[in-house]
Design a protein around this motif. Structure first.
Motif, PDB file in Angstrom:
ATOM      1  N   ARG A 178       8.990 -68.252  28.093  1.00  0.00           N
ATOM      2  CA  ARG A 178       9.943 -68.798  29.064  1.00  0.00           C
ATOM      3  C   ARG A 178      11.165 -67.896  29.198  1.00  0.00           C
ATOM      4  NH1 ARG A 178       8.471 -73.540  26.274  1.00  0.00           N
ATOM      5  NH2 ARG A 178      10.449 -73.549  25.116  1.00  0.00           N
ATOM      6  N   ALA A 179      11.627 -67.346  28.062  1.00  0.00           N
ATOM      7  CA  ALA A 179      12.799 -66.468  28.116  1.00  0.00           C
ATOM      8  C   ALA A 179      12.493 -65.191  28.889  1.00  0.00           C
ATOM      9  CB  ALA A 179      13.262 -66.134  26.700  1.00  0.00           C
ATOM     10  N   GLY A 192      23.122 -69.561  26.088  1.00  0.00           N
ATOM     11  CA  GLY A 192      22.343 -70.673  25.561  1.00  0.00           C
ATOM     12  C   GLY A 192      20.928 -70.260  25.206  1.00  0.00           C
ATOM     13  N   THR A 193      20.291 -69.483  26.086  1.00  0.00           N
ATOM     14  CA  THR A 193      18.943 -68.990  25.794  1.00  0.00           C
ATOM     15  C   THR A 193      18.952 -68.073  24.582  1.00  0.00           C
ATOM     16  OG1 THR A 193      18.272 -69.152  28.108  1.00  0.00           O
ATOM     17  CG2 THR A 193      17.010 -67.661  26.708  1.00  0.00           C
ATOM     18  N   ARG A 196      19.117 -70.192  21.514  1.00  0.00           N
ATOM     19  CA  ARG A 196      17.847 -70.861  21.204  1.00  0.00           C
ATOM     20  C   ARG A 196      16.826 -69.873  20.631  1.00  0.00           C
ATOM     21  NH1 ARG A 196      19.227 -73.475  26.018  1.00  0.00           N
ATOM     22  NH2 ARG A 196      17.941 -72.067  27.277  1.00  0.00           N
ATOM     23  N   LEU A 197      16.806 -68.678  21.164  1.00  0.00           N
ATOM     24  CA  LEU A 197      15.890 -67.669  20.635  1.00  0.00           C
ATOM     25  C   LEU A 197      16.247 -67.315  19.195  1.00  0.00           C
ATOM     26  CD1 LEU A 197      15.710 -65.357  23.777  1.00  0.00           C
ATOM     27  CD2 LEU A 197      13.824 -66.700  22.847  1.00  0.00           C
ATOM     28  N   GLY A 198      17.544 -67.188  18.910  1.00  0.00           N
ATOM     29  CA  GLY A 198      17.952 -66.897  17.536  1.00  0.00           C
ATOM     30  C   GLY A 198      17.587 -68.019  16.578  1.00  0.00           C
ATOM     31  N   ALA A 199      17.772 -69.279  17.017  1.00  0.00           N
ATOM     32  CA  ALA A 199      17.416 -70.417  16.171  1.00  0.00           C
ATOM     33  C   ALA A 199      15.913 -70.471  15.924  1.00  0.00           C
ATOM     34  CB  ALA A 199      17.896 -71.714  16.818  1.00  0.00           C
ATOM     35  N   ALA A 200      15.123 -70.181  16.958  1.00  0.00           N
ATOM     36  CA  ALA A 200      13.667 -70.167  16.786  1.00  0.00           C
ATOM     37  C   ALA A 200      13.246 -69.080  15.810  1.00  0.00           C
ATOM     38  CB  ALA A 200      12.981 -69.958  18.132  1.00  0.00           C
ATOM     39  N   GLY A 201      13.909 -67.932  15.856  1.00  0.00           N
ATOM     40  CA  GLY A 201      13.598 -66.873  14.901  1.00  0.00           C
ATOM     41  C   GLY A 201      13.906 -67.283  13.479  1.00  0.00           C
ATOM     42  N   LEU A 242      18.274 -59.144  25.724  1.00  0.00           N
ATOM     43  CA  LEU A 242      18.091 -59.005  27.169  1.00  0.00           C
ATOM     44  C   LEU A 242      18.690 -60.196  27.919  1.00  0.00           C
ATOM     45  CD1 LEU A 242      14.411 -57.706  27.219  1.00  0.00           C
ATOM     46  CD2 LEU A 242      16.433 -56.413  27.903  1.00  0.00           C
ATOM     47  N   ALA A 243      18.549 -61.394  27.342  1.00  0.00           N
ATOM     48  CA  ALA A 243      19.084 -62.582  28.010  1.00  0.00           C
ATOM     49  C   ALA A 243      20.604 -62.600  28.002  1.00  0.00           C
ATOM     50  CB  ALA A 243      18.548 -63.851  27.343  1.00  0.00           C
ATOM     51  N   GLY A 244      21.210 -61.875  27.095  1.00  0.00           N
ATOM     52  CA  GLY A 244      22.663 -61.873  26.995  1.00  0.00           C
ATOM     53  C   GLY A 244      23.344 -60.885  27.905  1.00  0.00           C
ATOM     54  N   HIS A 245      22.583 -60.127  28.718  1.00  0.00           N
ATOM     55  CA  HIS A 245      23.171 -59.138  29.609  1.00  0.00           C
ATOM     56  C   HIS A 245      22.601 -59.313  31.016  1.00  0.00           C
ATOM     57  CE1 HIS A 245      23.830 -57.428  25.614  1.00  0.00           C
ATOM     58  NE2 HIS A 245      24.843 -56.768  26.146  1.00  0.00           N
TER      59      HIS A 245
END
Length: 736
Positions: A178-179, A192-193, A196-201, A242-245
């Motif tokens: 999804r990301a 936010g994404t 969430r990706l960091g928490a999933a890791g 990538l989601a942060g930029h």
């Protein structure tokens, strides 16, 4: 509060399993068949596998583990019965059995979980009297106790099964898909994404799983699952970056590759949820398209020049694609596929074509070093048990096996932790012995009283003991054994006295071994292990950068048709396709460091200075170095590259490698390194097809520098280093 109640419920169910199995075997053997020896083994078998051994899994999984362990326990009973002929043969057997079973924990969680219980069977059998004629009774008691425990685990209040690790990977891959799709749609920076990706890791760290559910075995399936989880963590971190930029407009090549990443993640997640296929073969066929997309992406990067910001972003997208390919390949291997590894670095999946015996031998050989915490713990345990058997046999202690049981249950990996456990156990045993003495004096020789009290006593002891610690455990277990042995033969209050003396003797022996054999545990070993990892990784940094820029044309390295370096200083594979000596050494050092770190996290908190150091960053540095060595050298060198560019690559790599060597000495002020970027005026003279691979090297070196700085203690006045999601991309570390 809810977690505490849940833990108590689980412990209560487990206590009910052990109590039911014990009562079902002990009472008939003793009171109906008048076979006390069979009764003793029927009593201790459920205790050994149910209380002493932290068996992995739930319900049927634990039942299957018990049934598989019973034959090994029978062999140990036979061996102990034969060697009970004298003290010295029994001591020699205890030394060998103790080391072999404790060292076997390196081969996987199931062996590690069953090892303490298996130790108990040799301990029981190797004590006088020497009565080989009772061997049939011993084996029958063992078989009955094991069968009843397996039955109780499978059908009596079964625990809900824990989600397997592959399900966690699948959930993380769905989020990654999804990301990646969101990045393609150009949704812009999304903190936010990224969060969430960091928490999933973090949820994929092995410390978030029960010890028995961690894929730490020596076999291909566990190795592949561990690699898939590590590569998924890397993928999540890269997608978070990538989601942060903001996306680069018009970068259609990156968008196409991100779509391939999303499709690969979704298909891999679905395959992991389906589980193992019955028929061997390629489990995942579709994601081969991702490898083709990567090849097309590399060709497109060699076309028209692009701004530096776009090149850096494309390098990050390519790194994410490499992680996705690694996840897919490892998942296919874990599910029973026979991956051809076409276009992949074979040394990254070296275990794919190896058999179970070979993989087990590699794991054992890798830990046969005094620097391995597994080896240290095994030797400490074996010496303690052998010394306890010698003391108990020489002094002819009554119920001397309690001495060895105390050594087995109270030993810790540090002297401080052992002393804490011994103090608590001594106090608990003293209280338990006093209570047992009062019980024996009050009940006298009435076996009916003891028979009525045993079941409720076991339920209380096996529920509160694990929750309350050594004091409660030893005190309540003293009451259990007093109540049980009072039914086997007439006893007096001296039984409680013997129990107290034996436990104190075993505690003293365990404490002595803890003081003499690696008393600091992993806290002392982790510095050496991390230093060895850094020193092994430093030459690989230089060699990889040289292989990218020089290739085979200079005689210093080159790449084969499958994308791996084929010869020279920068090679990652030898001529026969096996990993090069530099890669093998770094891999070996990484595994030793991971084991040291895993134990380090289970020991008491270190001092403030040591706690400020981020050992995970050191593990990340080593694993990131290996990933770069596998994937960066994709060409046969860069003909036409200006000399000053080669000089920049060499000097930047040397700067990072030198900092890595400095970091191996753990200087008090840490390591601060900023590899020089490729100068813009120099980059302008680089041919367009060569600028992208150089950017990959630059991004890789910067990531290694961040790892080194994160692994250093904070400077005075600074806050402790926080490892960001963007930099936290270990290939196989994060055990906690």
């Amino acid at each position: 509060m809810a977690e505490g109640l849940s833990a108590m419920a689980r412990t209560g169910r487990h206590a009910a399993h052990v109590t039911a199995a014990t009562a079902a075997g002990f009472y008939p053997a003793l009171h109906l068949l008048d076979r006390p020896v069979a009764g003793i083994y029927a009593l201790f078998t459920p205790i050994a596998f149910g209380i002493l051994s932290p068996l992995p899994g739930a319900g049927r999984e634990r039942a299957a583990t018990v049934l598989r362990a019973v034959p090994a326990a029978a062999v140990l009973v036979v061996l102990g019965t034969v060697l009970a002929v004298g003290t010295w043969p029994a001591v020699a057997g205890m030394l060998a059995v103790g080391f072999a079973l404790a060292f076997g924990s390196a081969c996987g969680p199931r062996i590690s979980g069953a090892a303490p219980g298996l130790q108990l069977f040799y301990i029981l059998a190797c004590f006088p009297p020497y009565e080989p004629g009772t061997l049939p009774q011993r084996l029958v008691g063992l078989a009955v106790g094991g069968a009843f425990l397996a039955l109780a685990e499978a059908v009596l209040f079964p625990d809900a099964p824990e989600p397997p690790y592959r399900t966690r990977i699948a959930d993380a891959l769905d989020l990654a898909a999804r990301a990646a799709s969101g990045v393609v749609r150009g949704e812009g920076p999304d903190p936010g994404t990224a969060a969430r990706l960091g928490a999933a890791g973090r949820e994929l760290r092995l410390s978030r799983l029960p010890a028995g559910a961690r894929p730490t075995g020596a076999g291909r399936t566990d190795r592949a699952l561990a690699q898939a989880g590590a590569a998924t963590r890397r993928l999540l971190d890269q997608l978070a970056l990538l989601a942060g930029h903001a996306p680069a407009p018009g970068d259609t090549a990156s968008a196409e590759l991100l779509r391939g990443i999303a499709a690969s993640c979704a298909e891999t997640a679905a395959a992991l949820r389906r589980g193992r296929r019955r028929r061997a073969g390629r489990v995942l066929a579709g994601p081969q398209l991702l490898e083709e997309l990567v090849a097309d992406f590399l060709k497109s990067r060699a076309g028209a020049p692009a701004p530096r910001a776009v090149l850096v972003r494309r390098s990050t997208v390519l790194t994410a694609a490499v992680s996705a390919v690694t996840v897919r390949t490892a998942a296919s291997l874990a599910l029973g596929g026979r991956e051809r590894l076409y276009g992949l670095p074979r040394e990254q999946f070296w275990y794919a074509a190896e058999g179970p015996a070979r993989l087990t031998a590699v794991r054992i050989r890798g830990n046969l070093t005094r620097r391995s915490v597994v080896f240290q713990n095994a030797l400490r345990t074996a010496l303690g048990l052998a010394l306890a058997r010698l003391v108990a046999g020489s002094l002819d202690l009554s119920h001397g096996f309690w001495v060895l049981l105390a050594v087995l249950t109270l030993g810790r990996t540090t002297a401080g932790a052992t002393w804490s456990a011994v103090r608590a156990a001594a106090a608990g045993t003293l209280a338990g012995a006093f209570a047992a003495g009062l019980l024996i004096v009050g009940a006298g020789g009435s076996s009916a009283v003891y028979a009525a009290l045993l079941v409720p006593m076991m339920l209380v002891a096996f529920t509160l003991g694990p929750l309350g610690g050594p004091a409660w455990g030893q005190g309540l277990f003293t009451l259990v054994v007093a109540t049980a042995f009072a039914q086997i033969a007439p006893v007096t209050w001296r039984l409680a006295e013997a129990r107290l003396v034996d436990v104190l003797t075993g505690s003293a022996i365990g404490l002595l071994c803890g003081l003499l054999a690696w008393p600091a545990g992993a806290r002392a070993e982790i510095r050496y292990a991390m230093s060895g990892l850094l020193r092994a990784a430093a030459p690989l940094v230089r060699a990889t950068a040289t292989a990218v820029t020089e290739g085979a044309g200079s005689g210093k390295g080159g790449a084969g048709e499958n994308g791996t370096v084929r010869s020279g200083a920068g090679r990652s594979t030898a001529a026969d396709g096996s990993p090069s000596p530099g890669v093998r050494l770094t891999l070996h050092r990484l595994r030793i460091a991971e084991a040291a770190y895993a134990q380090y996290r289970t020991e008491p908190a270190p001092d403030a200075a040591e706690a400020a150091r981020d050992w995970l960053a050191v593990l990340d540095h080593g694993s990131r170095t290996l990933v770069g060595a596998y994937w960066l050298p994709r060409t046969d060198g860069m003909p036409g590259l200006p000399p000053e560019v080669r000089r920049w690559a060499r000097e930047a790599a040397e700067e990072v490698a030198a900092a890595t060597v400095r970091a191996a000495g753990f200087p008090p002020d840490g390591v601060r390194v900023r590899p020089a970027p490729l100068p813009p005026e120099v980059a302008e003279r680089v041919p367009a097809p060569l600028l992208a691979p150089l950017t990959d090297v630059e991004v890789w070196l910067r990531a290694l520098a961040r790892d080194l700085e994160a692994g250093s203690p904070p400077e005075p006045g600074d806050q402790p280093a926080r490892y960001t999601t963007a930099s936290h991309s270990s290939a196989s570390a994060d055990l906690a």
